[in-house]
Design a protein around this motif. Sequence first.
Motif, PDB file in Angstrom:
ATOM      1  N   ALA A 209       0.811  -1.218   0.000  1.00  0.00           N
ATOM      2  CA  ALA A 209       0.000   0.000   0.000  1.00  0.00           C
ATOM      3  C   ALA A 209       0.842   1.264   0.000  1.00  0.00           C
ATOM      4  O   ALA A 209       0.418   2.293  -0.538  1.00  0.00           O
ATOM      5  CB  ALA A 209      -0.931   0.000   1.217  1.00  0.00           C
ATOM      6  N   VAL A 210       2.032   1.213   0.591  1.00  0.00           N
ATOM      7  CA  VAL A 210       2.801   2.451   0.759  1.00  0.00           C
ATOM      8  C   VAL A 210       3.983   2.566  -0.197  1.00  0.00           C
ATOM      9  O   VAL A 210       4.645   3.611  -0.219  1.00  0.00           O
ATOM     10  CB  VAL A 210       3.289   2.607   2.221  1.00  0.00           C
ATOM     11  N   ILE A 211       4.255   1.547  -1.003  1.00  0.00           N
ATOM     12  CA  ILE A 211       5.457   1.569  -1.822  1.00  0.00           C
ATOM     13  C   ILE A 211       5.440   2.694  -2.855  1.00  0.00           C
ATOM     14  O   ILE A 211       6.482   3.195  -3.276  1.00  0.00           O
ATOM     15  CB  ILE A 211       5.707   0.199  -2.506  1.00  0.00           C
ATOM     16  N   THR A 212       4.279   3.140  -3.270  1.00  0.00           N
ATOM     17  CA  THR A 212       4.192   4.218  -4.261  1.00  0.00           C
ATOM     18  C   THR A 212       4.163   5.601  -3.607  1.00  0.00           C
ATOM     19  O   THR A 212       3.971   6.607  -4.305  1.00  0.00           O
ATOM     20  CB  THR A 212       2.942   4.053  -5.131  1.00  0.00           C
ATOM     21  N   ARG A 213       4.357   5.649  -2.279  1.00  0.00           N
ATOM     22  CA  ARG A 213       4.291   6.922  -1.552  1.00  0.00           C
ATOM     23  C   ARG A 213       2.986   7.665  -1.876  1.00  0.00           C
ATOM     24  O   ARG A 213       2.996   8.757  -2.439  1.00  0.00           O
ATOM     25  CB  ARG A 213       5.491   7.807  -1.881  1.00  0.00           C
ATOM     26  N   PRO A 214       1.843   7.056  -1.534  1.00  0.00           N
ATOM     27  CA  PRO A 214       0.556   7.659  -1.891  1.00  0.00           C
ATOM     28  C   PRO A 214       0.340   8.982  -1.168  1.00  0.00           C
ATOM     29  O   PRO A 214       0.905   9.224  -0.100  1.00  0.00           O
ATOM     30  CB  PRO A 214      -0.461   6.610  -1.427  1.00  0.00           C
ATOM     31  N   GLU A 215      -0.511   9.810  -1.746  1.00  0.00           N
ATOM     32  CA  GLU A 215      -0.847  11.076  -1.105  1.00  0.00           C
ATOM     33  C   GLU A 215      -1.782  10.867   0.080  1.00  0.00           C
ATOM     34  O   GLU A 215      -1.773  11.645   1.040  1.00  0.00           O
ATOM     35  CB  GLU A 215      -1.485  12.017  -2.124  1.00  0.00           C
ATOM     36  N   ILE A 216      -2.615   9.833  -0.008  1.00  0.00           N
ATOM     37  CA  ILE A 216      -3.492   9.441   1.097  1.00  0.00           C
ATOM     38  C   ILE A 216      -3.282   7.953   1.358  1.00  0.00           C
ATOM     39  O   ILE A 216      -3.255   7.156   0.418  1.00  0.00           O
ATOM     40  CB  ILE A 216      -4.981   9.689   0.772  1.00  0.00           C
ATOM     41  N   LEU A 217      -3.132   7.571   2.622  1.00  0.00           N
ATOM     42  CA  LEU A 217      -3.106   6.162   3.012  1.00  0.00           C
ATOM     43  C   LEU A 217      -4.321   5.888   3.876  1.00  0.00           C
ATOM     44  O   LEU A 217      -4.549   6.581   4.881  1.00  0.00           O
ATOM     45  CB  LEU A 217      -1.834   5.826   3.781  1.00  0.00           C
ATOM     46  N   VAL A 218      -5.113   4.891   3.481  1.00  0.00           N
ATOM     47  CA  VAL A 218      -6.316   4.483   4.208  1.00  0.00           C
ATOM     48  C   VAL A 218      -6.077   3.070   4.721  1.00  0.00           C
ATOM     49  O   VAL A 218      -5.764   2.168   3.934  1.00  0.00           O
ATOM     50  CB  VAL A 218      -7.544   4.514   3.281  1.00  0.00           C
ATOM     51  N   ALA A 219      -6.220   2.859   6.032  1.00  0.00           N
ATOM     52  CA  ALA A 219      -5.957   1.546   6.620  1.00  0.00           C
ATOM     53  C   ALA A 219      -7.135   1.133   7.489  1.00  0.00           C
ATOM     54  O   ALA A 219      -7.526   1.860   8.408  1.00  0.00           O
ATOM     55  CB  ALA A 219      -4.675   1.575   7.442  1.00  0.00           C
ATOM     56  N   ASP A 220      -7.705  -0.036   7.182  1.00  0.00           N
ATOM     57  CA  ASP A 220      -8.880  -0.544   7.898  1.00  0.00           C
ATOM     58  C   ASP A 220      -8.435  -1.604   8.905  1.00  0.00           C
ATOM     59  O   ASP A 220      -8.096  -2.727   8.524  1.00  0.00           O
ATOM     60  CB  ASP A 220      -9.870  -1.133   6.881  1.00  0.00           C
ATOM     61  N   GLU A 221      -8.431  -1.232  10.178  1.00  0.00           N
ATOM     62  CA  GLU A 221      -8.005  -2.130  11.265  1.00  0.00           C
ATOM     63  C   GLU A 221      -6.657  -2.784  10.947  1.00  0.00           C
ATOM     64  O   GLU A 221      -6.527  -4.020  10.976  1.00  0.00           O
ATOM     65  CB  GLU A 221      -9.072  -3.206  11.516  1.00  0.00           C
TER      66      GLU A 221
END
Length: 235
Positions: free
Chosen positions: A154-166
């Motif tokens: 999820a984070v390898i592309t350095r997203p502008e928003i990170l959404v994490a569900d539990e």
Amino acid sequence: MANIVQFENVGLRYGTGAETLSDISFTLVTGAFYFLTGPSGAGKTSLLKLLYLAQRPSRGIIRLFGEDAVMLPRKRLPGFRRRIGVVFQDFRLVPHLSAYDNVALPLRVSGMREDVIDEPVREMLAWVGLEDKAAARPSTLSGGEQQRIAIARAVITRPEILVADEPTGNVDPDMADRLLHLFGTLNRLGTTVVVATHDFHLLNRIPEAQMMRLDRGRIHDPTGSLRFPPRRPEA
């Protein structure tokens, strides 16, 4: 600070039943860290689906990156979604791919050349402590290891928003702290982070985080302000 997310009177209804979310209005600012809390069944996962564009609202306005996401043409959705990293409750790893290839997948989808993929993937596997599991298939990994691979992807592309569900639901307390540290590091690099959790022990791990609480499909707003800027750590 610039607004990165705006919800205005958003409602969500599945089928013909009662609304799952009702009159949701809030604003998130760029580069802040948010915890989304609330009891089971409050609508946290549904709200996250709206945020990462997996679901369209039944009514209301959603703006992402300054644009109307509800009216966004379908051909532009993939580009928008690539700006948002998602950590799902059920991981959603590709079962026939190795841990390495699961983490590399977003880079390949974005068109990155194979000769420059290896270094960031190896670094990300090391970041989540699984560099020795690069060749492993998801079925051979524990739940906590699968969760860490999902986070790395999820984070390898350095997203502008990170959404994490539990995101800490399948790991022990020490690993939960480590994962939150990873999210905090990403946040300090500029990513806006939204973590849904029912684990209230986590809420003080990120002192600057702002709290959003859902209750019966509505945002609980004790301050009377529906704008959620970053909270400053106490001196």
